[in-house]
Design a protein around this motif. Structure first.
Motif, mmCIF file in Angstrom:
data_model
loop_
_atom_site.group_PDB
_atom_site.id
_atom_site.type_symbol
_atom_site.label_atom_id
_atom_site.label_comp_id
_atom_site.label_asym_id
_atom_site.label_seq_id
_atom_site.Cartn_x
_atom_site.Cartn_y
_atom_site.Cartn_z
ATOM 1 N N HIS A 54 0.849 -1.194 0.000
ATOM 2 C CA HIS A 54 0.000 0.000 0.000
ATOM 3 C C HIS A 54 0.881 1.238 0.000
ATOM 4 O O HIS A 54 2.091 1.150 0.200
ATOM 5 N N ILE A 55 0.264 2.377 -0.259
ATOM 6 C CA ILE A 55 0.966 3.659 -0.137
ATOM 7 C C ILE A 55 1.060 3.965 1.353
ATOM 8 O O ILE A 55 0.065 4.228 2.023
ATOM 9 N N HIS A 56 2.273 3.927 1.871
ATOM 10 C CA HIS A 56 2.487 3.983 3.318
ATOM 11 C C HIS A 56 2.304 5.395 3.861
ATOM 12 O O HIS A 56 2.654 6.380 3.215
ATOM 13 N N ASN A 57 1.796 5.459 5.082
ATOM 14 C CA ASN A 57 1.679 6.724 5.803
ATOM 15 C C ASN A 57 2.726 6.865 6.903
ATOM 16 O O ASN A 57 3.021 7.982 7.317
ATOM 17 N N ASP A 58 3.262 5.736 7.372
ATOM 18 C CA ASP A 58 4.120 5.812 8.557
ATOM 19 C C ASP A 58 5.602 5.864 8.232
ATOM 20 O O ASP A 58 6.415 6.082 9.125
ATOM 21 N N TYR A 59 5.970 5.653 6.980
ATOM 22 C CA TYR A 59 7.376 5.788 6.623
ATOM 23 C C TYR A 59 7.502 6.105 5.140
ATOM 24 O O TYR A 59 6.590 5.865 4.353
ATOM 25 N N VAL A 60 8.661 6.649 4.785
ATOM 26 C CA VAL A 60 8.970 6.908 3.386
ATOM 27 C C VAL A 60 9.458 5.598 2.780
ATOM 28 O O VAL A 60 10.402 4.982 3.277
ATOM 29 N N THR A 61 8.819 5.170 1.714
ATOM 30 C CA THR A 61 9.179 3.888 1.125
ATOM 31 C C THR A 61 10.561 3.917 0.478
ATOM 32 O O THR A 61 10.999 4.947 -0.034
ATOM 33 N N GLY A 62 11.192 2.749 0.493
ATOM 34 C CA GLY A 62 12.424 2.578 -0.266
ATOM 35 C C GLY A 62 12.201 1.788 -1.540
ATOM 36 O O GLY A 62 13.155 1.515 -2.276
ATOM 37 N N GLY A 63 10.931 1.420 -1.810
ATOM 38 C CA GLY A 63 10.651 0.557 -2.943
ATOM 39 C C GLY A 63 11.086 1.129 -4.282
ATOM 40 O O GLY A 63 11.701 0.430 -5.104
ATOM 41 N N TYR A 64 10.761 2.385 -4.495
ATOM 42 C CA TYR A 64 11.101 3.018 -5.781
ATOM 43 C C TYR A 64 12.610 3.094 -5.968
ATOM 44 O O TYR A 64 13.147 2.731 -7.020
ATOM 45 N N ALA A 65 13.312 3.541 -4.931
ATOM 46 C CA ALA A 65 14.765 3.659 -5.020
ATOM 47 C C ALA A 65 15.420 2.288 -5.154
ATOM 48 O O ALA A 65 16.409 2.135 -5.892
ATOM 49 N N LEU A 66 14.882 1.288 -4.472
ATOM 50 C CA LEU A 66 15.442 -0.059 -4.559
ATOM 51 C C LEU A 66 15.278 -0.625 -5.964
ATOM 52 O O LEU A 66 16.210 -1.235 -6.517
ATOM 53 N N ALA A 67 14.101 -0.423 -6.549
ATOM 54 C CA ALA A 67 13.875 -0.910 -7.910
ATOM 55 C C ALA A 67 14.827 -0.229 -8.890
ATOM 56 O O ALA A 67 15.391 -0.876 -9.793
ATOM 57 N N VAL A 326 11.248 8.858 8.138
ATOM 58 C CA VAL A 326 9.991 9.593 8.269
ATOM 59 C C VAL A 326 10.043 10.917 7.516
ATOM 60 O O VAL A 326 9.227 11.805 7.753
ATOM 61 N N GLY A 327 11.019 11.060 6.614
ATOM 62 C CA GLY A 327 11.038 12.226 5.750
ATOM 63 C C GLY A 327 11.791 13.430 6.271
ATOM 64 O O GLY A 327 11.738 14.500 5.657
ATOM 65 N N ILE A 328 12.511 13.302 7.383
ATOM 66 C CA ILE A 328 13.378 14.383 7.860
ATOM 67 C C ILE A 328 14.759 14.100 7.281
ATOM 68 O O ILE A 328 15.557 13.349 7.847
ATOM 69 N N ASP A 329 15.038 14.703 6.120
ATOM 70 C CA ASP A 329 16.122 14.210 5.291
ATOM 71 C C ASP A 329 17.517 14.694 5.665
ATOM 72 O O ASP A 329 18.451 13.913 5.678
ATOM 73 N N ARG A 330 17.698 15.970 5.914
ATOM 74 C CA ARG A 330 19.038 16.479 6.136
ATOM 75 C C ARG A 330 19.073 17.351 7.379
ATOM 76 O O ARG A 330 18.515 18.448 7.387
#
Length: 457
Positions: A54-67, A326-330
């Motif tokens: 599913h489109i996650h709400n609790d974390y930023v997915t790594g699926g796209y970057a992994l693919a 959780v999207g707090i990147d830098r």
């Protein structure tokens, strides 16, 4: 065939890598995909397929970057309005992975409307089902993340989806959920770490309760969820890149003072015991021993600069890894050392740590403010008489309303209370951290327990 769980205990989630000894599929990868690549390397397999339940709400997915990193096919529900290229899948589809593995796509709405589960077959034999936020151990994923107008309908979908899985797959099929290990995405939590559809059929209320009673029970258990959940769905629909985990710039004491003076978040990652004994005034304590990303993401204004303080560079790196999930990147900056380095010669802030027994003694002699920062359901179940209740996630907005006087702040184990104590101290309040377990031994000392609005011993 081998299935490896890739755990993220601080968020209460699991991703999975399954393989036949040569090729592998991954389900619900976390943002820091280097962990997944290490597992694949250790197993000696090549990742060829990546799936999202599913489109996650609790974390930023790594699926796209992994693919993208592996050249794998990225499978996402065709109905999800993503803005990137993917292999769209629908209920009833079958995906072949190598010569032996086969994935059957099952529509299981409830956690979201477009939620999918993936039944994994070794040849013709179903061996497991990746259930994401649909069926979890002893419960289901919460149905209220898309807004209150959808909650009732999604709860009914959860009931029907779980029963569909049990009807269409053998009882011996292993259940592999993404949520349910402490995640706020879960309705309830279980200590179980593995299960089958047959076992869930005996113990999980979604199977042992009729639809209407189940929906009523689920709705009664829902409490607040972290504010950043509302921001991560759009991030995941856009296809997030892999995170930048290089070290942030180093800040000296003068820069730290300037950041604090500007009202920025300067987060001390040390344990609450060390923080209470001495800290740079104005800093906020979110110890690495707890769910730092969850609570920082819940509390900050989104996009606000964050500076990290820790004893070692490894601790800074650990915190960065937690935060990117959780999207707090830098982080804006970092500093390693101790509070005297960070305060630059200024006097350190301190406050006492006490237990509930100490609180009982103090209340016999003088008035103090007892602040309970647990969530609503926790407070309603049982709380101290005369306490002021402000859930931690509401504290910043309600600081001005905390009664005057010395504030003794408590939660369940001390972690959330430590965050609250540091916020109160930064606001100039006299504070005592109740660093103790609640409610063990509490009510005999502090009076009659208040439960569900009644007074009962």
């Amino acid at each position: 065939m081998t299935i490896v769980a890739i755990e993220t205990p601080t968020l209460g989630d699991r991703g999975y890598l399954a393989h036949d000894g040569e090729v592998a599929l991954v389900v619900d990868a976390q943002r820091d995909i280097d962990r997944v690549l290490l597992v694949a390397g250790a197993e000696g397999v090549r990742i060829t397929h990546v799936f999202e339940t599913h489109i996650h709400n609790d974390y930023v997915t790594g699926g796209y970057a992994l693919a993208r990193a592996t050249g794998a096919a990225y499978h996402v529900n065709a109905a999800d309005p993503v803005t990137f290229d993917r292999v769209p899948v629908r209920d009833g589809d079958t995906v072949e992975v190598g010569e032996r593995l086969r994935v059957r796509v099952l529509g299981t709405p409830g956690h979201t409307f477009t939620h999918l589960s993936y039944a994994l077959y070794d040849g013709d034999d179903p061996v497991g089902v990746f259930t994401g936020g649909s069926l979890i151990y002893g419960s289901v994923g919460r149905p209220d993340l898309l807004g209150p107008e959808h909650t009732h309908d999604l709860a009914r979908h959860q009931h029907a989806s779980a029963r569909r899985l049990a009807a269409e797959l053998p009882g011996a099929t292993e259940v592999f959920p993404t949520h349910g290990f402490g995640s706020f995405c879960s309705v309830d939590q279980s200590a179980v770490t593995e299960s089958t559809l047959a076992r869930e059929g005996l113990v999980n209320p979604v199977f042992t309760t009729g639809a209407e009673a189940f929906v009523e029970s689920v709705l009664a258990q829902l409490d607040a969820w972290p504010a950043y959940y509302g921001r991560l769905g759009p991030v995941n629909l856009a296809g997030p890149d892999a995170p930048d985990l290089t070290p942030p710039a180093v800040a000296g004491a003068e820069e730290l003072r300037a950041r604090l003076a500007a009202g920025e978040w300067v987060v001390d990652l040390r344990h609450r015991v060390a923080f209470a004994a001495g800290h740079a005034p104005g800093t906020v304590n979110l110890g690495l021993d707890g769910n730092v990303a969850t609570y920082l993401g819940w509390l900050i204004d989104w996009g606000a600069p964050v500076t990290l303080l820790a004893g070692t560079a490894d601790e800074i790196a650990r915190a960065q890894r937690e935060l990117v999930r959780v999207g707090i990147d830098r982080p804006a900056a970092q500093a390693v050392g101790g509070p005297r380095d960070w305060a630059g010669g200024a006097p350190l802030g301190t406050y006492p740590r006490m237990g509930f027994a100490d609180l009982a003694q103090v209340r016999h002699h003088r008035p103090v403010v007892v602040l309970d920062v647990r969530r609503d359901l926790e407070h309603n179940e049982e709380h101290l008489p005369g306490s002021v209740h402000v859930p931690l996630h509401e504290l910043r907005a309600r600081l001005a309303g905390i009664p005057d006087g010395e504030v003794w702040v408590h939660c369940t184990t001390g972690y959330r209370a430590a965050i609250a104590a540091s916020l109160l101290a930064a606001a100039g309040r006299r504070v005592v951290l109740v660093d103790d377990d609640f409610p063990a031994g509490t009510f005999g000392l502090l009076g009659t327990a208040v439960r569900h609005g009644t007074n009962e011993q």
